[in-house]
Motif scaffolding. Structure first.
Motif: not given
Length: 165
Positions: A26-55
């Motif tokens: 989960q932390r790795q997926q979040y890190k990809l999403l937040m990296s700022g790199d468009p390619e990494n963001r596409k690779k991430s399976q983290m969603t805003s719903e998942r972020i909200s549930l975890l938070v």
């Protein structure tokens, strides 16, 4: 979280190894999403719903896991409080893991300080760990009190009290 007060599950948690790996992912997926790199963001399976549930359960995105290393550090602090130093014997019967851990810290430090780039890469010692160990008076060279040294100190105390030996 209910049992330990946080969501910092160790990666290799013996009670539930799958959960440890999942939390890490989960932390790795979040890190990809937040990296700022468009390619990494596409690779991430983290969603805003998942972020909200975890938070909502107090999930921390940066791991501050109470690792085995930190558990051993606390044990070393207790040892020092009891015995006055950090020189745990390698085969200490009261806590064999602590004796091996202290030996390993010295070995890891030696690798780091060796000057050999290959050895430095192998070392798991970090500046944070060095600081934590130094702050409690850790000695990088083992000066374990042998029975002979203990008896010598006792003899010195005897001489100071009775004037002869």
């Amino acid at each position: 979280k209910a049992k330990y007060g946080d969501c910092n599950v160790p990666y290799r948690w013996k009670e539930n190894p799958s959960l440890g790996r999942w939390v890490f992912t989960q932390r790795q997926q979040y890190k990809l999403l937040m990296s700022g790199d468009p390619e990494n963001r596409k690779k991430s399976q983290m969603t805003s719903e998942r972020i909200s549930l975890l938070v909502s359960i107090g999930f921390e995105w940066v791991s501050i896991i109470r690792t085995e290393w930190k558990v051993r550090l606390d044990e070393l602090k207790a040892y020092k409080a009891k015995y006055g130093d950090c020189n745990v014997p390698y085969r200490w019967k009261e806590n064999p893991s602590l004796g091996r851990w202290v030996f390993t810290q010295r070995q890891q430090y030696k690798l780091l300080m060796s000057g050999d780039p290959e050895n430095r890469k192998k070392s798991q010692m970090t500046s944070e760990r060095i600081s934590l160990l130094v702050s409690i008076g850790f000695e990088w060279v083992s000066i374990i009190r042998t029975e002979w040294k203990v008896r010598l100190d006792e003899l010195k105390a005897y001489k100071a009290k009775y004037g002869d030996c």
